[in-house]
Design an enzyme around this catalytic site. Structure first.
Site, mmCIF file in Angstrom:
data_model
loop_
_atom_site.group_PDB
_atom_site.id
_atom_site.type_symbol
_atom_site.label_atom_id
_atom_site.label_comp_id
_atom_site.label_asym_id
_atom_site.label_seq_id
_atom_site.Cartn_x
_atom_site.Cartn_y
_atom_site.Cartn_z
ATOM 1 C CG ASP A 12 -1.879 -1.187 1.210
ATOM 2 O OD1 ASP A 12 -2.195 -1.685 0.123
ATOM 3 O OD2 ASP A 12 -2.274 -1.623 2.306
ATOM 4 C CE LYS A 15 2.494 -2.499 -4.335
ATOM 5 N NZ LYS A 15 2.171 -2.116 -2.942
ATOM 6 N N GLY A 39 -4.489 -4.408 -3.699
ATOM 7 C CA GLY A 39 -5.484 -3.376 -3.988
ATOM 8 C C GLY A 39 -4.726 -2.128 -4.377
ATOM 9 C CG HIS A 40 -2.004 -2.171 -6.901
ATOM 10 N ND1 HIS A 40 -1.128 -2.756 -7.767
ATOM 11 C CD2 HIS A 40 -1.715 -2.686 -5.680
ATOM 12 C CE1 HIS A 40 -0.346 -3.601 -7.099
ATOM 13 N NE2 HIS A 40 -0.693 -3.576 -5.832
ATOM 14 C CD GLN A 223 0.873 -8.939 -2.501
ATOM 15 O OE1 GLN A 223 1.556 -9.598 -3.263
ATOM 16 N NE2 GLN A 223 -0.375 -8.642 -2.786
ATOM 17 N NE ARG A 301 -7.359 -6.517 6.690
ATOM 18 C CZ ARG A 301 -6.416 -7.452 6.640
ATOM 19 N NH1 ARG A 301 -6.132 -8.163 7.712
ATOM 20 N NH2 ARG A 301 -5.758 -7.686 5.523
HETATM 21 P P1 GDP Z 1 -0.692 0.258 -3.550
HETATM 22 O O1 GDP Z 1 -1.293 -1.004 -3.064
HETATM 23 O O2 GDP Z 1 0.771 0.322 -3.302
HETATM 24 O O3 GDP Z 1 -1.042 0.562 -4.967
HETATM 25 O O4 GDP Z 1 -1.328 1.425 -2.663
HETATM 26 P P2 GDP Z 1 -2.889 1.580 -2.254
HETATM 27 O O5 GDP Z 1 -3.637 2.076 -3.408
HETATM 28 O O6 GDP Z 1 -3.379 0.364 -1.559
HETATM 29 O O7 GDP Z 1 -2.773 2.671 -1.115
HETATM 30 C C1 GDP Z 1 -2.172 3.907 -1.345
HETATM 31 C C2 GDP Z 1 -3.187 5.003 -0.991
HETATM 32 O O8 GDP Z 1 -2.537 6.254 -0.999
HETATM 33 C C3 GDP Z 1 -4.315 5.123 -1.995
HETATM 34 O O9 GDP Z 1 -5.462 5.585 -1.345
HETATM 35 C C4 GDP Z 1 -3.780 6.187 -2.982
HETATM 36 O O10 GDP Z 1 -4.822 6.870 -3.657
HETATM 37 C C5 GDP Z 1 -3.077 7.092 -2.014
HETATM 38 N N1 GDP Z 1 -1.941 7.842 -2.535
HETATM 39 C C6 GDP Z 1 -0.912 7.428 -3.320
HETATM 40 N N2 GDP Z 1 0.019 8.395 -3.423
HETATM 41 C C7 GDP Z 1 -0.425 9.437 -2.679
HETATM 42 C C8 GDP Z 1 0.114 10.699 -2.344
HETATM 43 O O11 GDP Z 1 1.212 11.082 -2.745
HETATM 44 N N3 GDP Z 1 -0.660 11.488 -1.524
HETATM 45 C C9 GDP Z 1 -1.876 11.108 -1.054
HETATM 46 N N4 GDP Z 1 -2.563 11.950 -0.294
HETATM 47 N N5 GDP Z 1 -2.392 9.915 -1.338
HETATM 48 C C10 GDP Z 1 -1.667 9.083 -2.122
HETATM 49 P P1 IMO Z 2 -0.811 -4.249 -2.216
HETATM 50 O O1 IMO Z 2 -0.360 -4.817 -3.528
HETATM 51 C C1 IMO Z 2 -0.916 -4.598 2.117
HETATM 52 C C2 IMO Z 2 -0.917 -8.657 3.781
HETATM 53 C C3 IMO Z 2 -2.138 -9.122 4.536
HETATM 54 C C4 IMO Z 2 -1.492 -10.037 5.557
HETATM 55 C C5 IMO Z 2 -0.374 -10.697 4.741
HETATM 56 C C6 IMO Z 2 -0.726 -12.051 4.150
HETATM 57 O O2 IMO Z 2 -2.111 -3.524 -2.278
HETATM 58 O O3 IMO Z 2 0.286 -3.462 -1.586
HETATM 59 P P2 IMO Z 2 -2.276 -12.785 2.123
HETATM 60 O O4 IMO Z 2 -3.729 -12.548 1.863
HETATM 61 O O5 IMO Z 2 -1.376 -12.235 1.070
HETATM 62 O O6 IMO Z 2 -1.963 -14.221 2.428
HETATM 63 O O7 IMO Z 2 -1.978 -11.975 3.482
HETATM 64 O O8 IMO Z 2 -0.082 -9.808 3.682
HETATM 65 N N1 IMO Z 2 -1.157 -8.170 2.412
HETATM 66 C C7 IMO Z 2 -1.111 -6.875 2.051
HETATM 67 N N2 IMO Z 2 -0.942 -5.763 2.797
HETATM 68 N N3 IMO Z 2 -1.026 -4.501 0.780
HETATM 69 C C8 IMO Z 2 -1.161 -5.601 0.017
HETATM 70 O O9 IMO Z 2 -1.125 -5.561 -1.329
HETATM 71 C C9 IMO Z 2 -1.253 -6.855 0.647
HETATM 72 N N4 IMO Z 2 -1.420 -8.121 0.206
HETATM 73 C C10 IMO Z 2 -1.335 -8.905 1.290
HETATM 74 O O10 IMO Z 2 -2.810 -8.042 5.156
HETATM 75 O O11 IMO Z 2 -0.878 -9.288 6.561
HETATM 76 MG MG MG Z 3 -2.821 -1.658 -1.790
#
Ligand code: GDP
Ligand code: IMO
Ligand code: MG
Length: 422
Positions: A12, A15, A39-40, A223, A301
């Site tokens: 998270d 990416k 979840g991207h 991840q 969560r």
């Molecule tokens: P990923 O799994 O690495 O793609 O990241 P996620 O999408 O799960 O979580 C990143 C969160 O931060 C999302 O809600 C994005 O919209 C947000 N985000 C990413 N870059 C920035 C930033 O520079 N500033 C802010 N405020 N939000 C960001």
């Molecule tokens: P992105 O790509 C954050 C975490 C789960 C748990 C552990 C194992 O959005 O960054 P799993 O379901 O993979 O067996 O769970 O890994 N986890 C993540 N945490 N971002 C993710 O993906 C994750 N994918 C798995 O919360 O701790």
């Molecule tokens: Mg994510």
């Protein structure tokens, strides 16, 4: 030049946003590991998209997205995801999304087995996303999984499926969980497989030929480093290699074809699920949740939050071979008077510059902090390095220095446009 975008913390990091941004200069965007545990989030043209299995390049219609051989693929989940983003106006034609015929299939019973394993662990549960990731990768390693290609040989597939369901039911009934029948599983899998059939192909020659012909490939990690099965906070990890090295085995593109490694980290640290988190901090957690941030894109969560940890970054930049740091969510610290950075750990009176191997040592580690002054200014409108407040520049420079890596990008908001290139 081909690049990989990889997470440096516990996932998270942002990416998805960085991949979407870099897709403009790429021809192919490829996932090589993980599944719909990811979840991207991409925010573009005023809309929010959350991608789980589909590469974050899909918003660029003329690019080709690929789900590589190393991904564990839930066909039912993927069909739902396609339907969701199509309803948002994104086109997902067969030539826009290729799926490797070697990708392993997440079966309905894998998701239930994920729940069973968590229940069996009780208080030491991992906190998985319950998407069946661990059980599917276990079957892959155990040589009893199904690859998409196996589903084309119907008779053989159904025969083997019966045996696998029998084994799964044995475990599931112990925990009083839902058991499965061959008919029930096929009723779920068959329509999804039919829907996805035009997308399924041998992606490996496609990618390698494209590379030879001068196309640009962008690899999208899922991840993050400390969820990697080898380098993470084992056993509180996911079941794949999330590091840059995994991109090669997960796609069939050789390592020397990946020249640039973009390591993504937040300006602070977050984690979802269980496991050690040395710089976790209630004050910063309450603050970020209070301003509506840091809720998971896949499970909703609340993410655990803490200060930036450069012991983690030093290690993940080294192992990934990061050439450019992308620091996201700098704006999350805009209102903080002072900001702590963890520079080392103290474990039983000894200073550690790199994380220990064993989870138990992590729990005893005390973070050693440096405190920097905040900038108390809104950075969300900045578009150039020079426009960032001096204290924000100083914070980023210190972050890069402690991580022993160069800065490449800074994120100051979730929108595609809110990205500073250095
Ligand atoms: P990923 O799994 O690495 O793609 O990241 P996620 O999408 O799960 O979580 C990143 C969160 O931060 C999302 O809600 C994005 O919209 C947000 N985000 C990413 N870059 C920035 C930033 O520079 N500033 C802010 N405020 N939000 C960001
Ligand atoms: P992105 O790509 C954050 C975490 C789960 C748990 C552990 C194992 O959005 O960054 P799993 O379901 O993979 O067996 O769970 O890994 N986890 C993540 N945490 N971002 C993710 O993906 C994750 N994918 C798995 O919360 O701790
Ligand atoms: Mg994510």
């Amino acid at each position: 030049m081909n690049s990989i975008v990889t997470g440096l913390q516990w996932g998270d990091e942002g990416k998805g946003k960085i991949v979407d941004f870099l897709t403009e200069k790429a021809d192919f965007v490829v996932r090589g590991q993980g599944g719909n545990n990811a979840g991207h989030t991409v925010i573009a043209n005023g809309k929010k998209y959350v991608l789980h299995l589909i590469p974050s390049g899909i918003l660029w219609e003329e690019k080709t997205c690929v789900i590589g051989n190393g991904v564990v693929m839930d066909p039912v989940g993927l069909c739902e995801e396609i339907a969701t983003i199509e309803a948002q106006g994104v086109s997902v034609k067969a030539e826009q999304l290729l799926i490797s015929d070697r990708a392993h299939v997440v079966m309905p019973y894998h998701k239930e087995l994920d729940a069973a394993r968590e229940a069996a662990l009780g208080d030491s549960k991992i906190g998985t996303t319950k998407r069946g990731i661990g059980p599917t990768y276990s079957d892959k390693a155990n040589r009893c999984g199904f690859r998409l290609a196996d589903l084309f040989d119907r008779e053989k597939f159904v025969g083997q499926l019966a045996k696998r369901i029998e084994d799964a039911n044995e475990t599931l009934s112990k925990y009083g969980l839902e058991t499965f029948t061959v008919e029930g599983v096929l009723a779920q899998i068959d329509p999804a497989f039919e829907r996805l059939r035009p997308h399924i192909t041998n992606t490996i020659p496609v990618l390698n030929k494209a590379n030879k012909n001068g196309s640009t490939i962008l690899f999208e990690g899922a991840q993050g480093f400390f969820l990697d099965i080898d380098f993470g906070t084992y056993p509180y990890v996911t079941s794949s290699n999330t590091t840059s090295g995994g991109a090669s085995t997960g796609t069939g593109v050789p390592p020397h074809a990946i020249q640039n490694v973009v390591g993504v980290c937040k300006a602070y640290t977050t984690r979802v699920g269980e496991g050690p988190f040395i710089t976790e901090n209630q004050d910063i957690s309450d603050y970020l949740h209070g301003i509506g941030r840091e809720f998971g894109a896949t499970t909703g969560r609340a993410r655990r939050c803490g200060w930036l940890d450069t012991v983690l970054l030093r290690f993940s930049c080294m192992v990934n071979g990061v050439t450019q740091l992308a620091v996201t969510n700098l704006d999350g610290l805009d209102e903080r008077e002072t900001i702590d950075i963890c520079v080392a750990y103290d474990i039983d009176g000894k200073r550690h510059e790199y994380p220990p191997a064993v989870s138990d040592d992590w729990y005893r580690a005390i973070p050693v902090y440096e405190t920097l002054p905040g900038w108390l200014e809104d950075t969300t409108g900045c578009r150039k390095w020079e426009e960032l407040p001096t204290n924000a520049q100083a914070y980023l420079k210190r972050l890069a220095e402690l991580s022993e890596t160069d800065l490449g990008y800074v994120g100051i908001g979730p929108d595609r446009e809110q990205t500073i290139i250095l």
